[in-house]
Design a protein around this motif. Structure first.
Motif, PDB file in Angstrom:
ATOM      1  N   ARG A 102      20.396  -0.864  47.662  1.00 28.21           N
ATOM      2  CA  ARG A 102      20.494   0.577  47.417  1.00 28.21           C
ATOM      3  C   ARG A 102      21.860   1.128  47.815  1.00 28.21           C
ATOM      4  O   ARG A 102      22.383   2.043  47.167  1.00 28.21           O
ATOM      5  CB  ARG A 102      19.376   1.311  48.179  1.00 28.21           C
ATOM      6  CG  ARG A 102      17.979   0.977  47.671  1.00 28.21           C
ATOM      7  CD  ARG A 102      16.935   1.799  48.372  1.00 28.21           C
ATOM      8  NE  ARG A 102      15.593   1.506  47.866  1.00 28.21           N
ATOM      9  CZ  ARG A 102      14.474   2.079  48.302  1.00 28.21           C
ATOM     10  NH1 ARG A 102      14.559   3.005  49.261  1.00 28.21           N
ATOM     11  NH2 ARG A 102      13.313   1.757  47.792  1.00 28.21           N
ATOM     12  N   ALA A 103      22.419   0.588  48.888  1.00 24.82           N
ATOM     13  CA  ALA A 103      23.741   1.065  49.317  1.00 24.82           C
ATOM     14  C   ALA A 103      24.785   0.792  48.240  1.00 24.82           C
ATOM     15  O   ALA A 103      25.650   1.634  47.970  1.00 24.82           O
ATOM     16  CB  ALA A 103      24.142   0.384  50.630  1.00 24.82           C
ATOM     17  N   ALA A 104      24.706  -0.386  47.601  1.00 25.50           N
ATOM     18  CA  ALA A 104      25.652  -0.715  46.540  1.00 25.50           C
ATOM     19  C   ALA A 104      25.473   0.216  45.348  1.00 25.50           C
ATOM     20  O   ALA A 104      26.463   0.624  44.713  1.00 25.50           O
ATOM     21  CB  ALA A 104      25.474  -2.170  46.109  1.00 25.50           C
ATOM     22  N   LEU A 105      24.237   0.567  45.035  1.00 15.84           N
ATOM     23  CA  LEU A 105      23.991   1.493  43.927  1.00 15.84           C
ATOM     24  C   LEU A 105      24.550   2.875  44.238  1.00 15.84           C
ATOM     25  O   LEU A 105      25.119   3.533  43.366  1.00 15.84           O
ATOM     26  CB  LEU A 105      22.486   1.577  43.646  1.00 15.84           C
ATOM     27  CG  LEU A 105      21.833   0.312  43.082  1.00 15.84           C
ATOM     28  CD1 LEU A 105      20.338   0.537  42.880  1.00 15.84           C
ATOM     29  CD2 LEU A 105      22.482  -0.100  41.771  1.00 15.84           C
ATOM     30  N   ARG A 112      20.126 -16.580  32.807  1.00 12.68           N
ATOM     31  CA  ARG A 112      19.348 -16.641  34.043  1.00 12.68           C
ATOM     32  C   ARG A 112      20.199 -16.258  35.240  1.00 12.68           C
ATOM     33  O   ARG A 112      19.758 -15.517  36.124  1.00 12.68           O
ATOM     34  CB  ARG A 112      18.797 -18.055  34.216  1.00 12.68           C
ATOM     35  CG  ARG A 112      17.937 -18.236  35.458  1.00 12.68           C
ATOM     36  CD  ARG A 112      17.445 -19.657  35.537  1.00 12.68           C
ATOM     37  NE  ARG A 112      16.704 -19.889  36.767  1.00 12.68           N
ATOM     38  CZ  ARG A 112      16.233 -21.072  37.133  1.00 12.68           C
ATOM     39  NH1 ARG A 112      16.431 -22.121  36.349  1.00 12.68           N
ATOM     40  NH2 ARG A 112      15.578 -21.211  38.264  1.00 12.68           N
ATOM     41  N   ALA A 113      21.449 -16.748  35.264  1.00 10.72           N
ATOM     42  CA  ALA A 113      22.350 -16.422  36.368  1.00 10.72           C
ATOM     43  C   ALA A 113      22.658 -14.927  36.387  1.00 10.72           C
ATOM     44  O   ALA A 113      22.666 -14.299  37.453  1.00 10.72           O
ATOM     45  CB  ALA A 113      23.638 -17.230  36.245  1.00 10.72           C
ATOM     46  N   LYS A 114      22.920 -14.330  35.213  1.00  7.22           N
ATOM     47  CA  LYS A 114      23.208 -12.901  35.145  1.00  7.22           C
ATOM     48  C   LYS A 114      22.001 -12.072  35.565  1.00  7.22           C
ATOM     49  O   LYS A 114      22.143 -11.077  36.278  1.00  7.22           O
ATOM     50  CB  LYS A 114      23.642 -12.520  33.731  1.00  7.22           C
ATOM     51  CG  LYS A 114      24.999 -13.092  33.330  1.00  7.22           C
ATOM     52  CD  LYS A 114      25.350 -12.700  31.913  1.00  7.22           C
ATOM     53  CE  LYS A 114      26.704 -13.283  31.487  1.00  7.22           C
ATOM     54  NZ  LYS A 114      27.034 -12.936  30.097  1.00  7.22           N
ATOM     55  N   SER A 115      20.822 -12.496  35.125  1.00  7.97           N
ATOM     56  CA  SER A 115      19.613 -11.769  35.488  1.00  7.97           C
ATOM     57  C   SER A 115      19.402 -11.790  36.992  1.00  7.97           C
ATOM     58  O   SER A 115      19.044 -10.773  37.598  1.00  7.97           O
ATOM     59  CB  SER A 115      18.403 -12.397  34.776  1.00  7.97           C
ATOM     60  OG  SER A 115      17.209 -11.794  35.205  1.00  7.97           O
ATOM     61  N   ARG A 116      19.648 -12.936  37.595  1.00 12.97           N
ATOM     62  CA  ARG A 116      19.488 -13.047  39.043  1.00 12.97           C
ATOM     63  C   ARG A 116      20.504 -12.159  39.772  1.00 12.97           C
ATOM     64  O   ARG A 116      20.170 -11.494  40.749  1.00 12.97           O
ATOM     65  CB  ARG A 116      19.667 -14.507  39.462  1.00 12.97           C
ATOM     66  CG  ARG A 116      19.517 -14.751  40.950  1.00 12.97           C
ATOM     67  CD  ARG A 116      19.720 -16.229  41.243  1.00 12.97           C
ATOM     68  NE  ARG A 116      18.713 -17.040  40.589  1.00 12.97           N
ATOM     69  CZ  ARG A 116      18.878 -18.322  40.294  1.00 12.97           C
ATOM     70  NH1 ARG A 116      20.027 -18.924  40.562  1.00 12.97           N
ATOM     71  NH2 ARG A 116      17.908 -18.998  39.703  1.00 12.97           N
ATOM     72  N   PHE A 117      21.733 -12.144  39.267  1.00 12.56           N
ATOM     73  CA  PHE A 117      22.763 -11.325  39.890  1.00 12.56           C
ATOM     74  C   PHE A 117      22.390  -9.851  39.833  1.00 12.56           C
ATOM     75  O   PHE A 117      22.438  -9.143  40.851  1.00 12.56           O
ATOM     76  CB  PHE A 117      24.111 -11.564  39.186  1.00 12.56           C
ATOM     77  CG  PHE A 117      25.139 -10.514  39.485  1.00 12.56           C
ATOM     78  CD1 PHE A 117      25.815 -10.523  40.690  1.00 12.56           C
ATOM     79  CD2 PHE A 117      25.417  -9.505  38.570  1.00 12.56           C
ATOM     80  CE1 PHE A 117      26.764  -9.548  40.985  1.00 12.56           C
ATOM     81  CE2 PHE A 117      26.358  -8.528  38.859  1.00 12.56           C
ATOM     82  CZ  PHE A 117      27.033  -8.553  40.068  1.00 12.56           C
ATOM     83  N   TRP A 118      22.030  -9.350  38.645  1.00 10.96           N
ATOM     84  CA  TRP A 118      21.726  -7.929  38.517  1.00 10.96           C
ATOM     85  C   TRP A 118      20.477  -7.560  39.309  1.00 10.96           C
ATOM     86  O   TRP A 118      20.377  -6.450  39.844  1.00 10.96           O
ATOM     87  CB  TRP A 118      21.540  -7.560  37.046  1.00 10.96           C
ATOM     88  CG  TRP A 118      22.827  -7.507  36.301  1.00 10.96           C
ATOM     89  CD1 TRP A 118      23.237  -8.316  35.286  1.00 10.96           C
ATOM     90  CD2 TRP A 118      23.911  -6.595  36.533  1.00 10.96           C
ATOM     91  NE1 TRP A 118      24.498  -7.976  34.867  1.00 10.96           N
ATOM     92  CE2 TRP A 118      24.941  -6.927  35.614  1.00 10.96           C
ATOM     93  CE3 TRP A 118      24.108  -5.551  37.426  1.00 10.96           C
ATOM     94  CZ2 TRP A 118      26.141  -6.232  35.574  1.00 10.96           C
ATOM     95  CZ3 TRP A 118      25.309  -4.855  37.392  1.00 10.96           C
ATOM     96  CH2 TRP A 118      26.299  -5.200  36.464  1.00 10.96           C
ATOM     97  N   GLY A 127      27.771  -5.075  48.174  1.00 12.46           N
ATOM     98  CA  GLY A 127      26.688  -5.444  47.260  1.00 12.46           C
ATOM     99  C   GLY A 127      27.035  -6.644  46.404  1.00 12.46           C
ATOM    100  O   GLY A 127      26.208  -7.534  46.190  1.00 12.46           O
ATOM    101  N   LEU A 128      28.261  -6.690  45.898  1.00 19.82           N
ATOM    102  CA  LEU A 128      28.702  -7.846  45.106  1.00 19.82           C
ATOM    103  C   LEU A 128      28.722  -9.113  45.944  1.00 19.82           C
ATOM    104  O   LEU A 128      28.345 -10.195  45.475  1.00 19.82           O
ATOM    105  CB  LEU A 128      30.094  -7.579  44.533  1.00 19.82           C
ATOM    106  CG  LEU A 128      30.196  -6.537  43.425  1.00 19.82           C
ATOM    107  CD1 LEU A 128      31.657  -6.289  43.071  1.00 19.82           C
ATOM    108  CD2 LEU A 128      29.426  -6.989  42.192  1.00 19.82           C
ATOM    109  N   ARG A 129      29.155  -8.999  47.194  1.00 17.93           N
ATOM    110  CA  ARG A 129      29.199 -10.177  48.067  1.00 17.93           C
ATOM    111  C   ARG A 129      27.798 -10.746  48.277  1.00 17.93           C
ATOM    112  O   ARG A 129      27.599 -11.969  48.237  1.00 17.93           O
ATOM    113  CB  ARG A 129      29.821  -9.798  49.416  1.00 17.93           C
ATOM    114  CG  ARG A 129      29.922 -10.963  50.395  1.00 17.93           C
ATOM    115  CD  ARG A 129      30.819 -10.589  51.548  1.00 17.93           C
ATOM    116  NE  ARG A 129      30.410  -9.295  52.130  1.00 17.93           N
ATOM    117  CZ  ARG A 129      31.202  -8.557  52.907  1.00 17.93           C
ATOM    118  NH1 ARG A 129      32.430  -8.958  53.163  1.00 17.93           N
ATOM    119  NH2 ARG A 129      30.771  -7.411  53.398  1.00 17.93           N
TER     120      ARG A 129
END
Length: 286
Positions: A23-26, A10-16, A276-278
């Motif tokens: 969009r900028a991070a992508l 659940r945590a990973k799904s929320r993060f991704w 984006g990670l932040r």
């Protein structure tokens, strides 16, 4: 139960999900992935030898034969750009790895034990932070000697205080949590508490800082190579290419265009990924 004991899927799904919405991070991820793949594929790409010279092709403008032009001794700039990506990206990643491996344990010890240990480490860190990052990197690289390896060591040691301070602050915040107090109550040792309960809960901000610092390290490596303290000729790196190109800005400006643009794009890419990670790892958004 620790702060990271929420269901992992659940945590990973929320993060991704949060990261994909940025969009900028992508865009940053695509830019960085492009240069990384280019650097990894350099040995198998059908490009010219980056060290091969041709006295009949000195400072040629971009053309069908030389897509990005040629340099002052007839070497293919495209080939040197691709091989130079290896040096620049490797310098960024390895330098930050050195900073993390040395800085995080020191910050962990300072924040966890406190007292005189924290005082000594904090004063040492303050002294290092008082010196500008790039000036310290130049001084260390000059002391160690000009080479890419020594430049990476110099950049890593110069970035180390950032991770000491960040880790110390995060540890001081986490060590008062109930799950840490519970671990102490059942008799776990200091190393077990730091390794199993504190370190995993301070990893997200360290990852974000490491991503942003890679961009700074790439600029630092380019600066050291520009000054002759990094990658040594004839091996290509973007900084050393700029060092040569500064002498031909009026006759062959394309020699400076491409390495300058590559450094700009990679640095922007890592900064966008870090932002984006932040946002994705910010617990206030969960």
């Amino acid at each position: 139960m620790t702060a990271i004991d929420m269901p992992a899927p659940r945590a990973k799904s929320r993060f991704w999900r949060k990261f994909r919405r940025n969009r900028a991070a992508l865009v940053g991820g695509v830019i960085v992935a492009f240069f990384v793949l280019l650097a990894l594929a350099a040995p198998i790409l059908p490009i010219a030898d980056p060290l091969a010279t041709s006295w009949s092709a000195i400072r040629l403008a971009p053309s069908a034969e030389y897509w990005l032009g040629s340099d002052e001794i007839g070497r293919d700039i495209l080939s040197r750009m691709i091989w130079g990506a290896q040096a620049s990206l490797m310098a960024g990643v390895i330098s930050v790895a050195i900073a993390v491996v040395t800085g995080v344990p020191i910050g962990l010890i300072a924040g966890y034990f406190g007292g005189w240990t924290d005082t000594i480490i904090s004063r040492f860190t303050d002294a290092l932070l008082a010196m500008p990052f790039l000036i310290m990197a130049i001084a260390l690289a000059a002391f160690l000697g000009p080479s890419l390896t020594n430049a990476m060591i110099a950049i890593g040691l110069s970035a180390m205080p950032i991770f000491i301070r960040l880790t110390r602050a995060q540890v001081m915040s986490v060590k008062t949590e109930d799950y840490v107090e519970g671990a102490r109550a059942i008799g776990l040792g200091h190393m077990a508490i730091m390794g199993r309960y504190i370190l995993p809960n301070i990893v997200p901000p360290i990852i974000v800082q490491a991503t942003l610092t890679i961009a700074t390290a790439i600029i630092a490596e380019a600066s050291l190579s520009f000054l002759g303290l990094g990658q040594q000729a004839p091996a290509p790196s973007w900084g050393s290419m700029l060092n040569v190109a500064k002498n031909f800005l009026t006759q062959a400006p394309w020699m400076a265009w491409w390495p300058g643009a590559a450094i700009f794009l990679v640095v922007i890419g890592f900064n966008l990924i870090g932002d984006g990670l932040r946002d994705a790892l910010d617990p206030r958004e969960h």
